[in-house]
Design a protein around this motif. Structure first.
Motif, PDB file in Angstrom:
ATOM      1  N   GLU A 216      12.462  17.716  13.375  1.00  0.00           N
ATOM      2  CA  GLU A 216      13.428  16.836  14.047  1.00  0.00           C
ATOM      3  C   GLU A 216      14.621  16.505  13.154  1.00  0.00           C
ATOM      4  OE1 GLU A 216      10.253  16.255  13.445  1.00  0.00           O
ATOM      5  OE2 GLU A 216       9.875  14.192  12.813  1.00  0.00           O
ATOM      6  N   TRP A 217      14.439  16.582  11.846  1.00  0.00           N
ATOM      7  CA  TRP A 217      15.584  16.252  10.967  1.00  0.00           C
ATOM      8  C   TRP A 217      16.709  17.279  11.072  1.00  0.00           C
ATOM      9  CZ3 TRP A 217      16.581  11.590   9.549  1.00  0.00           C
ATOM     10  CH2 TRP A 217      15.531  10.674   9.433  1.00  0.00           C
ATOM     11  N   PRO A 218      16.465  18.550  10.798  1.00  0.00           N
ATOM     12  CA  PRO A 218      17.586  19.478  10.956  1.00  0.00           C
ATOM     13  C   PRO A 218      18.078  19.575  12.403  1.00  0.00           C
ATOM     14  CG  PRO A 218      15.547  20.673  10.435  1.00  0.00           C
ATOM     15  CD  PRO A 218      15.273  19.215  10.230  1.00  0.00           C
ATOM     16  N   ALA A 219      17.177  19.293  13.357  1.00  0.00           N
ATOM     17  CA  ALA A 219      17.569  19.412  14.768  1.00  0.00           C
ATOM     18  C   ALA A 219      18.678  18.432  15.148  1.00  0.00           C
ATOM     19  CB  ALA A 219      16.345  19.205  15.658  1.00  0.00           C
ATOM     20  N   LYS A 220      18.815  17.344  14.374  1.00  0.00           N
ATOM     21  CA  LYS A 220      19.864  16.364  14.675  1.00  0.00           C
ATOM     22  C   LYS A 220      21.264  16.852  14.311  1.00  0.00           C
ATOM     23  CE  LYS A 220      17.014  12.602  13.227  1.00  0.00           C
ATOM     24  NZ  LYS A 220      16.422  11.463  13.353  1.00  0.00           N
ATOM     25  N   TYR A 221      21.343  17.942  13.598  1.00  0.00           N
ATOM     26  CA  TYR A 221      22.649  18.372  13.075  1.00  0.00           C
ATOM     27  C   TYR A 221      23.036  19.730  13.639  1.00  0.00           C
ATOM     28  CZ  TYR A 221      21.624  14.459  10.093  1.00  0.00           C
ATOM     29  OH  TYR A 221      21.317  13.197   9.659  1.00  0.00           O
ATOM     30  N   LYS A 222      24.349  20.004  13.601  1.00  0.00           N
ATOM     31  CA  LYS A 222      24.822  21.275  14.162  1.00  0.00           C
ATOM     32  C   LYS A 222      24.505  22.442  13.244  1.00  0.00           C
ATOM     33  CE  LYS A 222      28.704  20.166  17.167  1.00  0.00           C
ATOM     34  NZ  LYS A 222      29.482  18.987  16.722  1.00  0.00           N
ATOM     35  N   LEU A 223      24.844  22.289  11.977  1.00  0.00           N
ATOM     36  CA  LEU A 223      24.614  23.328  10.954  1.00  0.00           C
ATOM     37  C   LEU A 223      25.293  24.653  11.308  1.00  0.00           C
ATOM     38  CD1 LEU A 223      20.815  22.619  10.210  1.00  0.00           C
ATOM     39  CD2 LEU A 223      22.813  21.731   8.991  1.00  0.00           C
ATOM     40  N   ASP A 224      26.314  24.571  12.179  1.00  0.00           N
ATOM     41  CA  ASP A 224      26.922  25.825  12.641  1.00  0.00           C
ATOM     42  C   ASP A 224      28.019  26.358  11.713  1.00  0.00           C
ATOM     43  OD1 ASP A 224      28.609  23.778  13.235  1.00  0.00           O
ATOM     44  OD2 ASP A 224      29.033  24.401  15.297  1.00  0.00           O
ATOM     45  N   SER A 225      28.330  25.600  10.671  1.00  0.00           N
ATOM     46  CA  SER A 225      29.301  26.137   9.703  1.00  0.00           C
ATOM     47  C   SER A 225      28.629  27.132   8.748  1.00  0.00           C
ATOM     48  CB  SER A 225      29.925  24.993   8.892  1.00  0.00           C
ATOM     49  OG  SER A 225      28.907  24.225   8.268  1.00  0.00           O
ATOM     50  N   LEU A 226      27.305  27.061   8.657  1.00  0.00           N
ATOM     51  CA  LEU A 226      26.590  27.879   7.662  1.00  0.00           C
ATOM     52  C   LEU A 226      26.699  29.375   7.948  1.00  0.00           C
ATOM     53  CD1 LEU A 226      23.324  25.799   7.132  1.00  0.00           C
ATOM     54  CD2 LEU A 226      25.179  26.164   5.480  1.00  0.00           C
ATOM     55  N   ARG A 227      26.921  30.131   6.898  1.00  0.00           N
ATOM     56  CA  ARG A 227      27.003  31.590   7.034  1.00  0.00           C
ATOM     57  C   ARG A 227      26.007  32.300   6.123  1.00  0.00           C
ATOM     58  NH1 ARG A 227      31.537  32.752   4.632  1.00  0.00           N
ATOM     59  NH2 ARG A 227      30.683  34.386   3.319  1.00  0.00           N
ATOM     60  N   VAL A 228      25.753  31.700   4.932  1.00  0.00           N
ATOM     61  CA  VAL A 228      24.852  32.319   3.956  1.00  0.00           C
ATOM     62  C   VAL A 228      23.938  31.237   3.375  1.00  0.00           C
ATOM     63  CG1 VAL A 228      24.745  33.467   1.689  1.00  0.00           C
ATOM     64  CG2 VAL A 228      26.563  34.098   3.318  1.00  0.00           C
ATOM     65  N   LEU A 229      22.662  31.581   3.208  1.00  0.00           N
ATOM     66  CA  LEU A 229      21.714  30.684   2.558  1.00  0.00           C
ATOM     67  C   LEU A 229      21.194  31.339   1.282  1.00  0.00           C
ATOM     68  CD1 LEU A 229      19.489  29.666   5.620  1.00  0.00           C
ATOM     69  CD2 LEU A 229      21.455  28.419   4.668  1.00  0.00           C
ATOM     70  N   GLY A 230      20.932  30.509   0.271  1.00  0.00           N
ATOM     71  CA  GLY A 230      20.384  31.049  -0.972  1.00  0.00           C
ATOM     72  C   GLY A 230      19.195  30.238  -1.446  1.00  0.00           C
ATOM     73  N   SER A 231      18.363  30.884  -2.247  1.00  0.00           N
ATOM     74  CA  SER A 231      17.180  30.234  -2.811  1.00  0.00           C
ATOM     75  C   SER A 231      17.076  30.625  -4.276  1.00  0.00           C
ATOM     76  CB  SER A 231      15.948  30.705  -2.041  1.00  0.00           C
ATOM     77  OG  SER A 231      14.762  30.305  -2.694  1.00  0.00           O
ATOM     78  N   VAL A 232      16.628  29.704  -5.106  1.00  0.00           N
ATOM     79  CA  VAL A 232      16.524  29.983  -6.540  1.00  0.00           C
ATOM     80  C   VAL A 232      15.526  29.059  -7.222  1.00  0.00           C
ATOM     81  CG1 VAL A 232      18.417  28.388  -7.138  1.00  0.00           C
ATOM     82  CG2 VAL A 232      17.817  30.205  -8.723  1.00  0.00           C
ATOM     83  N   GLY A 233      14.936  29.537  -8.298  1.00  0.00           N
ATOM     84  CA  GLY A 233      14.175  28.672  -9.192  1.00  0.00           C
ATOM     85  C   GLY A 233      12.700  28.973  -9.242  1.00  0.00           C
ATOM     86  N   GLU A 234      12.157  29.511  -8.175  1.00  0.00           N
ATOM     87  CA  GLU A 234      10.721  29.776  -8.113  1.00  0.00           C
ATOM     88  C   GLU A 234      10.507  30.710  -6.921  1.00  0.00           C
ATOM     89  OE1 GLU A 234       8.631  26.383  -6.495  1.00  0.00           O
ATOM     90  OE2 GLU A 234      10.528  25.413  -6.104  1.00  0.00           O
TER      91      GLU A 234
END
Ligand code: 7RM
Length: 632
Positions: A354-372
């Motif tokens: 439900e938390w991310p569902a409250k937001y549009k997040l439509d500007s995002l184009r690339v996601l990254g992950s790091v550290g583990e």
């Protein structure tokens, strides 16, 4: 040949070229920067010293490439967006011109305080723009910055200050973190009690709380600025002059100061930033790492600024004031590229969709992950719920010592596979070896991850102790750089990182040596000996499990546990808190006195039935005792 790769065919041909002619390859990439003088030789190296020199003879200043160069074309464009911890406070945007002016001014502050080229400057600051300004000002005047994560204890701070012989520390009165206030200046005061060589401490006003100022030593940042000039022509640096020192944990002893140098780090941090994230003009890029870690150095600061990008810096934590904070910031600033750690993803995943569902997040184009390593469940959640199945997710593998990303998909170019870092960047030549150091050829194999050829961002030395650098990274397997990680290579040559094969734990993406935690635990007056191992933890990736022998009978085990935890927090910092402490009578040791951690790891994982061969133990009986008392 393209500097920015735009399709998979191009990646393959760039990769081929980088292997067949590394010097030609990197010389061409280096043409994209401003040099006061170009290099005489692209590369000189051996891994036996090690002795690695990139772009010898070249002269430059990295901040000229981060700042001055952008003034004409991008002076008014935003360099840094700063989002404060408290939502009532306004965010700040600094244009390239404003950042340049602040860096020049603070360069003069440092000079007025006697800092010279080659001096070490310790920076112990929260996530505020001044952390970036202080780092860049050091680089501009040729001083070597040593940033220390502001979550580390006074004892860790003084150890690091002493190890670099720094005479100046830059800090703040305090810091905001979630609903807590951190008394940063008090921690610094405690640390400086042990550092008589520190003659100057520059203090930024952040919280406005009253702090003790020692008039002979402590100076307010804002008052120092009043007497500092605004022009500063950057110092001319040699290619291999040290740019910064950053401490990181290893399997033995105290953390070591990894040294990165100017030209190679500049070229590699920028090349990798642009290609992995595929940054487009006007994108807003957000890396959530603290500047106290290498990710904060290479991909919050240097890489993006070298590109003339807009980089977002967040002071707070993902769960304050609520678990929607990251997503709110993404919508607020229209973030296009978002780079964070699996531990943050897992903790936010646990808060519910439900938390991310409250937001549009439509500007995002690339996601990254790091550290583990990112587990498949977290990978899919991140890709589905945050990326809306519409953003490539780059799982970037690298280390403090590598200066930049070595194995990663290029966003939108390399086909991704959940929990695989996939393929090496151009210029990177990984190989897998068995425990004898023999290369394991072919695909569908598993072993220890090494590199057989240098890249421009590779570690040059460990500060004050070159032998330690050799021992740690270049001695295990002759003529190879050993990463300390295990990995698999699948049938198509994609790499999957399995985690550390040495005594280094990865707690919420933070590297902590088992030996460091043990020596902190051993400071408790009841403790005779301890052994620490990592164990799987659903949020942190790994948790810390401590087996502790005490020489004193006590009634209240939880009280002693809490005292031991406080000891660890005092000596290292909250990130090293043991999650579980089991009191034991003995530890499983071989006849030569070595603790068999393999057995302790299995017990910590709850795998008590399958401990493997324990016949070489001095006293196999202790294993039974530990098993029976597991989780006590
Ligand atoms: C950038 C950074 C380095 C150690 C490294 C690995 C682990 C980092 C990944 C990863 C699996 C990844 N520097 N690690 N990235 N493991 N997949 N994408 O974290 O010096 O602090 O840590 O972190 O074990 O050796 S670091």
């Amino acid at each position: 040949m393209p500097y920015r790769i735009s399709n998979f065919e191009e990646y393959k041909s760039e990769y081929q070229q980088s292997v067949s002619d590394p010097e030609g390859f990197w010389a061409e990439k280096a043409e994209n920067f401003e040099w006061r003088k170009k290099w005489d030789k692209v590369l000189d190296w051996n891994f036996t010293g090690p002795d690695i020199k990139w772009f010898s003879g070249a002269k430059l200043n990295i901040t000229e490439n981060c700042l001055d160069r952008h003034l004409i074309t991008k002076g008014d464009q935003t360099a840094i967006i700063w989002e404060p911890n408290n939502t009532e406070e306004n965010s700040i945007s600094l244009s390239y011109k404003e950042l340049y002016e602040k860096v020049c001014k603070f360069s003069n502050v440092l000079i007025n305080n006697g800092v010279k080229k080659g001096d070490r400057v310790c920076i112990y600051l929260p996530m505020v723009p001044e952390a970036a300004i202080a780092m860049l000002a050091c680089a501009r005047i040729g001083a070597i910055h040593s940033v220390i994560f502001a979550g580390f204890s006074a004892a860790s701070l003084s150890d690091r200050i002493l190890d670099t012989d720094a005479q100046i520390v830059i800090t703040s009165d305090g810091g905001f973190r979630g609903n807590k206030k951190i008394n940063i200046k008090e921690i610094v005061d405690q640390a400086l009690d042990k550092c008589p060589e520190v003659k100057t401490c520059i203090v930024l006003k952040r919280t406005g709380d009253e702090v003790k100022m020692i008039s002979s030593r402590d100076k307010w940042w804002h008052l120092e600025e009043l007497s500092a000039g605004k022009e500063h022509l950057s110092e001319e640096m040699e290619a291999e002059d040290p740019l910064f020192i950053l401490y990181t944990s290893g399997s033995t002893g105290k953390p070591k100061g990894v040294v990165h140098t100017t030209a190679g780090y500049m070229v590699y941090s920028h090349y990798s930033f642009l290609n992995v994230f595929q940054y487009n003009k006007n994108d807003v890029y957000w890396c959530t790492a603290d500047v106290g870690w290498i990710t904060g150095h290479s991909y919050l600061l240097y890489g993006p600024l070298l590109e003339g990008a807009t980089t977002l810096m967040f002071e707070g934590i993902p769960t304050y004031p609520n678990a929607g904070r990251f997503w709110e910031i993404i919508d607020k600033h229209q973030v296009n590229i978002f780079y964070t750690a699996p531990t943050a993803i897992r903790s936010l995943m646990a808060m519910g969709d439900e938390w991310p569902a409250k937001y549009k997040l439509d500007s995002l184009r690339v996601l990254g992950s790091v550290g583990e390593p990112i587990n498949e469940e977290a990978w899919h959640w991140y890709s589905d719920k945050i990326g809306k199945n519409n953003c490539p997710l780059v799982d970037t593998w690298w280390q403090t010592e590598t200066g930049g990303i070595l194995i990663s998909p290029l966003a939108g170019i390399t086909p991704t596979i959940p929990s695989f870092a996939t393929l090496p960047l151009p210029g990177i030549q990984p190989l897998i070896v068995d425990s004898e150091g023999k290369e394991i050829m072919g695909n569908n194999v598993e072993g220890n991850l090494c590199m057989k050829f240098p890249w421009p961002g590779i570690i040059r030395t460990t500060y004050g102790d070159h032998e330690r650098c050799r021992q740690n990274y270049f001695a295990t397997y002759p003529n190879l750089y050993f990463t300390g990680d295990g990995c698999k290579r699948d049938e198509n040559g994609n790499y999957r990182i399995l985690g550390r094969v040495d005594d280094v734990m990865n707690i919420s993406g933070h590297r902590i040596g088992t030996a460091e935690v043990e020596s902190a635990i051993n400071e408790h007056k009841f403790v005779v000996e301890s052994a620490v191992v990592g164990f799987p933890h659903s949020i942190k990736g790994q948790g810390i499990y401590a087996y502790v022998i005490c020489d004193f009978e006590f009634e209240d085990a939880d009280k002693v546990r809490n005292e031991i935890i406080s000891e660890v927090v005092k000596i290292i910092g909250p990130i090293a808190k043991p999650d579980k402490i089991q009191f034991v009578k003995g530890l499983p040791k071989t006849r030569s006195g070595k603790i068999m951690r393999r057995i302790l790891r299995k017990i910590a994982e709850g795998e008590v039935s399958n401990l493997g061969d324990i016949s070489t133990l001095l006293d196999p009986g202790v294993v039974e005792d530990i098993k029976n008392g597991a989780l006590v």
